[in-house]
Design an enzyme around this catalytic site. Structure first.
Site, PDB file in Angstrom:
ATOM      1  N   SER A   1      -5.408 -16.402  -5.141  1.00  0.00           N
ATOM      2  CA  SER A   1      -6.932 -16.350  -4.296  1.00  0.00           C
ATOM      3  C   SER A   1      -6.810 -17.814  -3.173  1.00  0.00           C
ATOM      4  O   SER A   1      -6.464 -18.933  -3.632  1.00  0.00           O
ATOM      5  CB  SER A   1      -7.912 -16.656  -5.067  1.00  0.00           C
ATOM      6  OG  SER A   1      -9.021 -16.230  -4.392  1.00  0.00           O
TER       7      SER A   1
ATOM      8  N   TYR B   1     -13.617 -18.481 -11.837  1.00  0.00           N
ATOM      9  CA  TYR B   1     -12.702 -17.878 -11.231  1.00  0.00           C
ATOM     10  C   TYR B   1     -11.705 -18.730 -10.192  1.00  0.00           C
ATOM     11  O   TYR B   1     -10.440 -18.364 -10.360  1.00  0.00           O
ATOM     12  CB  TYR B   1     -13.396 -17.067 -10.049  1.00  0.00           C
ATOM     13  CG  TYR B   1     -12.483 -16.212  -9.084  1.00  0.00           C
ATOM     14  CD1 TYR B   1     -11.834 -14.919  -9.352  1.00  0.00           C
ATOM     15  CD2 TYR B   1     -11.887 -16.933  -7.709  1.00  0.00           C
ATOM     16  CE1 TYR B   1     -11.354 -13.859  -8.867  1.00  0.00           C
ATOM     17  CE2 TYR B   1     -11.393 -15.882  -7.240  1.00  0.00           C
ATOM     18  CZ  TYR B   1     -10.481 -14.428  -7.293  1.00  0.00           C
ATOM     19  OH  TYR B   1      -9.654 -13.461  -6.840  1.00  0.00           O
TER      20      TYR B   1
END
Length: 276
Positions: free
Chosen positions: A139, A152
């Site tokens: 990401s 995350y």
């Protein structure tokens, strides 16, 4: 990227579905997996209608190593070889570290990181045999740390480090290992997220994120990823925001964090006190 045997996890929605459909249109054979069997069935139906080669679908929890191993056995028995594995399945949550339980934190790591590890391990023999591509979804938050996303970010940084190390180990085998860093992509990941701390207006927060941050269409993100796989790129940056953050992080490794937090805080509507 034609007439290949491709495995995609998290294929029921978002980037995973778009990857499946664009690869289906090229006549590839697809083994698709998702935790949600109904969403997966919808992807399979669409893929069949637009000309996919042989199709295999499996409801799958990527955090369960035994399930992933059984899925790999089924895929190799059906397809014989695997040319591309895309470890795409992922989840997120909202909430700072102090508000997040150990169980919730672990769940994000189990899906986002251990799901990648399980998939890579299960399909590695087939990818070695085909000298294929192992593609792991990190990401933008695998490039920078962001408040309220400790779980995350930890999972996506782990995917990045794992992919970089594995790339060195597999070079001699001719296996291409790619780490993908999508920026803000227009999917339902924010609406599917859990909240670990109260917010004044959850719907308003999600709407602001979708309007100001999650801008890149999922089909465009998939196109960029597929092109990166075709060219056997090792790092695939998806979106101008990912490219900007990557450049800023390289040029100003110590100064970039505050600027990025201010930009993200402005986009999401968080007040200044919620940002570092």
């Amino acid at each position: 990227m034609r007439s290949k045997n491709v495995v995609i996890t998290g294929a029921g929605s978002g980037i995973g579905r778009e990857l499946a459909l664009q690869l289906a249109a090229r006549g590839n054979a697809l083994a698709l997996a998702d935790l949600d069997p109904q969403s997966l069935d919808e992807t399979l139906i669409q893929a069949r209608l637009i000309g996919a080669g042989p199709l295999l679908g499996q409801a799958l929890d990527v955090s369960d190593e035994a399930q992933v191993r059984d899925f790999a056995t089924q895929v190799t028995a059906s397809f014989g070889t695997v040319d591309v594995l895309i470890n795409n399945a992922g989840i997120t949550r909202f909430g700072d570290f102090a508000s997040t339980s150990a169980e919730a934190f672990r769940k994000v790591l189990d899906v986002n990181f251990w799901g990648v590890v399980h998939g890579s391990r299960a399909f590695l023999p087939a990818l070695r045999a085909s000298r294929g591509s192992l593609v792991n979804l990190s990401s933008l938050f695998g490039l920078i740390g962001v408040a309220g996303q400790a779980h995350y970010c930890a999972s996506k940084f782990a995917v990045r480090g794992f992919s970089e190390a594995l790339r060195q180990e597999l070079k001699a085998d001719g296996v291409h290992v790619a780490c993908v860093h999508p920026g803000g992509v227009r999917t339902r990941i924010a609406r599917s997220a859990s909240f670990d701390q109260a917010v004044d207006d959850q719907e308003a927060l999600i709407s602001r994120l979708e309007k100001n941050t999650l801008k890149l269409p999922a089909d465009e993100a998939a196109r960029i990823i597929i092109e990166g796989i075709r060219l056997r790129r090792e790092r695939i940056l998806v979106g101008r925001d990912a490219k900007f953050v990557d450049l800023l992080q390289r040029l100003l490794p110590c100064a970039h964090t505050g600027l990025i937090h201010r930009l993200l805080g402005r986009a999401s509507g968080r007040n200044k006190s919620a940002n570092p």
